[in-house]
Design a protein around this motif. Structure first.
Motif, mmCIF file in Angstrom:
data_model
loop_
_atom_site.group_PDB
_atom_site.id
_atom_site.type_symbol
_atom_site.label_atom_id
_atom_site.label_comp_id
_atom_site.label_asym_id
_atom_site.label_seq_id
_atom_site.Cartn_x
_atom_site.Cartn_y
_atom_site.Cartn_z
ATOM 1 N N LYS A 390 0.756 -1.146 0.070
ATOM 2 C CA LYS A 390 -0.081 -0.007 0.054
ATOM 3 C C LYS A 390 0.802 1.158 -0.065
ATOM 4 C CE LYS A 390 -2.801 -1.260 3.280
ATOM 5 N NZ LYS A 390 -3.835 -1.304 4.376
ATOM 6 N N MET A 391 1.982 1.127 0.679
ATOM 7 C CA MET A 391 2.857 2.476 0.506
ATOM 8 C C MET A 391 3.414 2.542 -0.430
ATOM 9 S SD MET A 391 6.490 2.854 2.985
ATOM 10 C CE MET A 391 7.493 1.831 1.890
ATOM 11 N N LEU A 392 4.068 1.492 -1.365
ATOM 12 C CA LEU A 392 4.406 1.550 -2.593
ATOM 13 C C LEU A 392 3.469 2.460 -3.687
ATOM 14 C CD1 LEU A 392 6.580 -1.583 -2.850
ATOM 15 C CD2 LEU A 392 7.304 0.818 -2.701
ATOM 16 N N ARG A 393 2.296 1.759 -3.222
ATOM 17 C CA ARG A 393 0.899 2.430 -4.414
ATOM 18 C C ARG A 393 0.953 3.846 -4.168
ATOM 19 N NH1 ARG A 393 -3.775 -2.072 -3.471
ATOM 20 N NH2 ARG A 393 -4.063 -0.574 -1.847
ATOM 21 N N ARG A 394 0.802 3.989 -2.678
ATOM 22 C CA ARG A 394 0.744 5.802 -2.786
ATOM 23 C C ARG A 394 1.855 6.513 -3.131
ATOM 24 N NH1 ARG A 394 -1.091 3.646 2.549
ATOM 25 N NH2 ARG A 394 1.110 3.966 3.536
ATOM 26 N N LYS A 395 2.853 6.133 -3.010
ATOM 27 C CA LYS A 395 4.021 6.634 -3.343
ATOM 28 C C LYS A 395 4.139 6.818 -5.028
ATOM 29 C CE LYS A 395 7.559 6.163 0.144
ATOM 30 N NZ LYS A 395 9.053 5.535 0.281
ATOM 31 N N ALA A 396 3.731 5.647 -5.698
ATOM 32 C CA ALA A 396 3.591 5.779 -7.141
ATOM 33 C C ALA A 396 2.469 6.771 -7.535
ATOM 34 C CB ALA A 396 3.085 4.333 -7.719
#
Length: 409
Positions: A390-396
């Motif tokens: 979820k963190m990587l999705r938000r960063k993207a």
């Protein structure tokens, strides 16, 4: 209605009427029909006495076919001239594959195909297998029948599809037992803290203006609540960095038709609720009524500009209290394991998936989907991996801060 072995011209089944019989089941007939007006009327008549989940209701199927205009069929198992089981399916393209699935795609959760209650008591999986085979004969372009997010039982009646080779769905479904009423429920789920928080939220809302819970009673109400919901979801999904499953015009038109159409019923099977504070909608839920179960099909919240008031929590508190007062046995948060659901829930339901390949290509796709489901389950059931995902999705998506989690449906 057409013979299961009828020819197919590319988009429509042949127009002749017949039935497919097998020597082993000469009292059984199998029909596969294009989901036209006549087939939809027959399906609706069957549903008058059948057991089914909300996403297999005649209202859902009619609204989806009218608004999404899918390539769709209705396959029916009949015994002694009486329909006992029916699959209302849309055919979608996934890359080079054609897949038959429940109408509504990802919006169809907790699925249970329409079936005659008396037949379910002694359901023969062989008849359903022959029906699936008939779909392949009538529509040789279909590679795979994918029946996803299936309930293991409905109102205590076992799902006949559990007899097929199946595997667990990646996501749990969470619900809360309303036995004993609202006071009894709160005594089991930290009621003292919940009541204190609810009172605090009320004071915060009153400090900025009038607050009220709305139930859509008119088509205008439906449009207003759904307009707010779609806007909330669009913002939310963009922030999360994932595709907006409510973004397509046909999906939005479907939900407008579904909830507006339900208003004509004495007790609407689909209902919208909203929390309005100071003239602005802050939280929305769309629910279905299925027997003694009230199901939250979806929900959304506006960005909280009132000082951490958690409008979604507030709305759920009121809706669950009313569900207790009106005689529901279960409040179902539907698919998705989220912290805000865990604050209430004491029932976990593991849905299951059935993949029935009809071609060699379908076998390859089924294998890939099974592997994909295992991978999703691993990610979502591992807190560390899921948090990182979820963190990587938000960063993207350009969002560094975690988003609130009380509107995931």
């Amino acid at each position: 209605m057409v013979d299961a072995t009828a020819s197919f011209d590319g988009n429509r089944l042949a127009a002749s009427k017949a039935s497919a019989r097998t020597p082993a089941a000469d009292q059984t007939s199998l029909s596969v029909s294009t989901a036209d007006a006549a087939a939809l009327a027959s399906y609706g008549e069957f549903c008058r006495s059948a057991l089914f989940a909300p996403a297999q209701s005649a209202a859902w199927v009619r609204a989806w076919t009218a608004q999404a205009n899918p390539d769709a069929v209705i396959a029916t198992l009949t015994i002694e001239d009486r329909p006992v089981f029916a699959l209302a399916l849309e055919i979608t393209r996934t890359g080079p594959f054609r897949v038959a699935r429940f109408m509504g795609g990802r919006h169809a959760n907790g699925n249970f195909a329409a079936a005659d209650p008396a037949w379910l008591a002694k359901a023969d999986a062989g008849g359903i297998r022959r029906l699936v085979t008939a779909i392949g004969k009538a529509r040789p372009d279909i590679d795979l029948v994918a029946l996803e997010r299936l309930l293991p039982d409905l109102d205590g009646v076992a799902n006949p599809l559990v007899a097929f080779s199946n595997f667990p769905s990646p996501n749990l479904s969470l619900a809360v037992n309303l036995d004993g009423g609202f006071d009894a429920l709160l005594s089991r789920v930290g009621g003292k803290r919940k009541r204190k928080k609810h009172r605090s939220q009320t004071r915060k809302f009153e400090a900025v203006g009038v607050h009220r819970r709305i139930e859509a009673q008119t088509p205008e109400d439906v449009n207003r609540l759904l307009d707010a919901f779609f806007e909330m979801k669009e913002f939310r999904f963009a922030k999360m960095g994932i595709a907006n499953v409510f973004g397509e015009p046909e999906v939005r038109a479907f939900f407008r038709a579904l909830f507006a159409g339900a208003l004509a019923e004495e007790k609407p099977a689909f209902v919208l609720h909203g929390l309005e504070v100071a003239g602005k909608l802050r939280a929305i839920t769309g629910s279905s009524r299925s027997g003694k179960r009230l199901i939250c099909e979806f929900g959304a919240i506006a960005e909280d500009d009132l000082g951490h008031t958690s409008p979604g929590d507030f709305l759920f508190f009121d809706i669950i209290e009313e569900a207790c007062q009106t005689g529901f046995d279960v409040y179902d948060f539907s698919v998705g394991d989220e912290p805000y659901k865990r604050l209430w829930c004491d029932i976990e339901t593991q849905h299951f998936e059935v993949l029935a390949p009809l071609t060699l290509k379908g076998r390859a796709l089924a294998s890939a989907l099974r592997q994909g489901a295992r991978a999703k389950a691993f990610i979502k059931n591992n807190p560390t991996v899921w948090k990182l995902t979820k963190m990587l999705r938000r960063k993207a998506a350009g969002q560094a801060a975690p988003a609130p989690t009380d509107d995931e449906n």
